[in-house]
Write a protein that holds these residues in place. Structure first.
Motif, short mmCIF file in Angstrom:
data_model
loop_
_atom_site.label_atom_id
_atom_site.label_comp_id
_atom_site.label_asym_id
_atom_site.label_seq_id
_atom_site.Cartn_x
_atom_site.Cartn_y
_atom_site.Cartn_z
N SER A 1 0.83 -1.19 0.00
CA SER A 1 0.00 0.00 0.00
C SER A 1 0.87 1.24 0.00
O SER A 1 2.10 1.18 0.14
CB SER A 1 -0.91 0.00 1.23
N ASP B 1 1.44 3.53 2.14
CA ASP B 1 2.23 3.79 3.34
C ASP B 1 3.01 2.57 3.82
O ASP B 1 3.65 2.61 4.87
CB ASP B 1 1.34 4.31 4.47
N THR C 1 1.92 -0.27 4.94
CA THR C 1 1.34 -1.00 6.08
C THR C 1 0.40 -2.12 5.66
O THR C 1 -0.10 -2.85 6.52
CB THR C 1 0.57 -0.05 7.01
N ARG C 2 0.13 -2.24 4.36
CA ARG C 2 -0.73 -3.32 3.88
C ARG C 2 -0.10 -3.96 2.65
O ARG C 2 0.53 -3.28 1.83
CB ARG C 2 -2.13 -2.79 3.52
N GLN D 1 -5.21 7.41 -4.41
CA GLN D 1 -5.88 7.46 -3.12
C GLN D 1 -7.21 8.18 -3.31
O GLN D 1 -7.32 9.10 -4.12
CB GLN D 1 -5.04 8.21 -2.09
N ALA E 1 -5.14 11.95 3.99
CA ALA E 1 -5.15 10.50 4.01
C ALA E 1 -6.42 9.98 3.35
O ALA E 1 -7.49 10.55 3.49
CB ALA E 1 -5.06 9.99 5.45
N ASP F 1 -8.33 6.15 1.34
CA ASP F 1 -8.24 4.74 1.04
C ASP F 1 -7.44 4.54 -0.25
O ASP F 1 -7.30 5.45 -1.06
CB ASP F 1 -9.65 4.16 0.86
N GLU G 1 -8.35 1.59 5.31
CA GLU G 1 -7.18 1.48 6.20
C GLU G 1 -7.19 0.18 6.98
O GLU G 1 -6.13 -0.38 7.27
CB GLU G 1 -7.16 2.69 7.16
N ASP G 2 -8.38 -0.33 7.32
CA ASP G 2 -8.46 -1.58 8.07
C ASP G 2 -8.36 -2.81 7.17
O ASP G 2 -8.49 -3.94 7.64
CB ASP G 2 -9.76 -1.65 8.89
#
Length: 393
Positions: free
Chosen positions: A263, A265, A267-268, A316, A349, A351, A371-372
């Motif tokens: 992703s 950032d 983190t995914r 994004q 920020a 998705d 984000e989740d």
């Protein structure tokens, strides 16, 4: 903001139906999230992979055929003009990567059919300055149907720019190549340098996502798993974890991961998996030493389209679904991370919008990933050809 221009690699529509010419195709992503087909930008048989030079001035494409070709195009807005056509150095070239320096660079060509890896020298604009040098891989693996010989599938520059890994599906190896071995700043030279890491026997390493903090995530096409490697300064890798590429059961055709990316950032992690036909999403978490080595499965998003091949983070989006930032063309959208100084300045920020090339469904599928990690299909564009690769212009 202006539409986001996308270049697509494609295959012909069908072997038993009238074919639209395959080649490099252009699609626009409008600010409201709508996808618009703009037609064929350059005709080229089985143009399965496209790669944009960081300068934005040259687009390269493979012709994934016996005695394969790589073709360079000058990019002028929406127009592509062929400027070079070279032998790929092998059969069925399926992947391209570009290593760029301030003054020159190199095109890395992976030839699946012949198990060869070709390096083409480039100038600062991404055009060839000479013939390619071809490296031959030898070996095999335990899967008699798929690993009777070497099958080079992709190449990836490691953090720091000193080494690249070349994933060989046939030999279960991540071959190491040194970059800039002459030590001259701005000049890229590529030399074979042994094996950086070995994959599990029969796993068939296909594609790799590189985290800038020194971790590589490798998808095995044949065992449908993601293996995590901790990278060392010498370009070697140590396995620190592995798990299933998705939680969905295999279909009657099996379960075959195709592409993996991070992703914006970092983190995914996203994985397209053929057979179950899902986009799997994992959280990338830090271990006790602060390294991003831990994967936690978050979701499998059913795509409603068969045989998802490549995908790319293309933008994004905000809460209202409006595009707020496009992936930077200076950062390869195949597996990029926005971080530090590379983050789009002043962009709120949002998705991630991931575009998936459905080879079997002959369509692009737009997936919004929160984000989740929860994913939702928010758009689909049917095409007269089979898309196989997506890159942001």
């Amino acid at each position: 903001m202006d539409p986001v221009r996308l270049w697509l690699g494609t295959y012909p529509s069908s072997d038993d139906a009238p074919e639209q010419p395959s080649g490099v195709r252009r699609v626009d992503l409008l600010p409201d999230g709508t996808l618009v087909d703009r037609g064929t930008a350059a005709e080229l048989p089985h143009a399965s992979w496209v790669e944009l030079h960081p300068s934005g001035r040259t687009l390269w494409a493979t012709s994934e055929t016996p005695d394969g070709l790589v073709v360079a195009y000058d990019v002028d807005g929406d127009t592509l003009t062929e400027v070079a056509r070279l032998a790929a150095g092998g059969d069925y070239p399926c992947h391209l990567a570009i290593v760029a320096g301030p003054d020159d660079g190199a095109l890395l060509v992976s030839n699946y059919g012949s198990g060869t890896f070709t390096v083409v020298p480039l100038d600062a604009d991404g055009r060839p300055t000479g013939d390619g040098v071809t490296h031959v891989h030898l070996g095999s693996g335990p899967n008699a149907d798929r690993q009777g010989e070497a099958h080079v599938h992709s190449a990836w520059e490691l953090p720091g720019g000193a080494y690249a890994w070349v994933a060989d599906l046939g030999t279960d190896e991540l071959r190491r190549y040194s970059l800039r071995p002459d030590g001259v700043d701005g000049q890229v030279r590529v030399e074979a340098d042994g094996v950086g890491a070995r994959a599990n026997p029969g796993s068939g390493p296909r594609h790799v996502a590189i985290h800038p903090d020194g971790v590589a995530f490798v998808v095995g096409e044949l065992d449908s798993r993601v293996t995590t490697y901790l990278l060392a300064d010498d370009g070697s890798g140590t396995v620190v974890g592995e798990q299933a590429a998705c939680s969905s059961p295999p279909s009657e055709r099996g379960s075959y991961p195709a592409h993996v990316s991070l992703s914006a950032d970092g983190t995914r992690l996203h994985v397209t998996v053929r057979g179950p036909d899902v986009l799997a999403t994992f959280a990338v978490e830090r271990d006790a030493e602060g390294r991003p080595t831990v994967l936690r499965h978050l979701s499998d998003t059913p795509l409603g389209a068969s045989w998802p091949r490549h995908h790319a983070l293309v933008a994004q989006v905000g809460a209202d679904g409006i595009v707020v930032a496009a992936a930077s063309p200076a950062i390869p959208s195949h597996a990029s991370v926005w971080h530090g100084a590379d983050s789009p300045a002043g962009v709120p920020a949002g998705d991630d919008l991931v575009l998936v090339a459905s080879q079997g469904g002959a369509c692009l599928v737009a997936v919004r990933v929160a984000e989740d990690g929860a994913g939702e299909v928010v758009g689909r564009l049917d095409l007269p050809v089979k898309p196989s690769c997506v890159v942001v212009a």
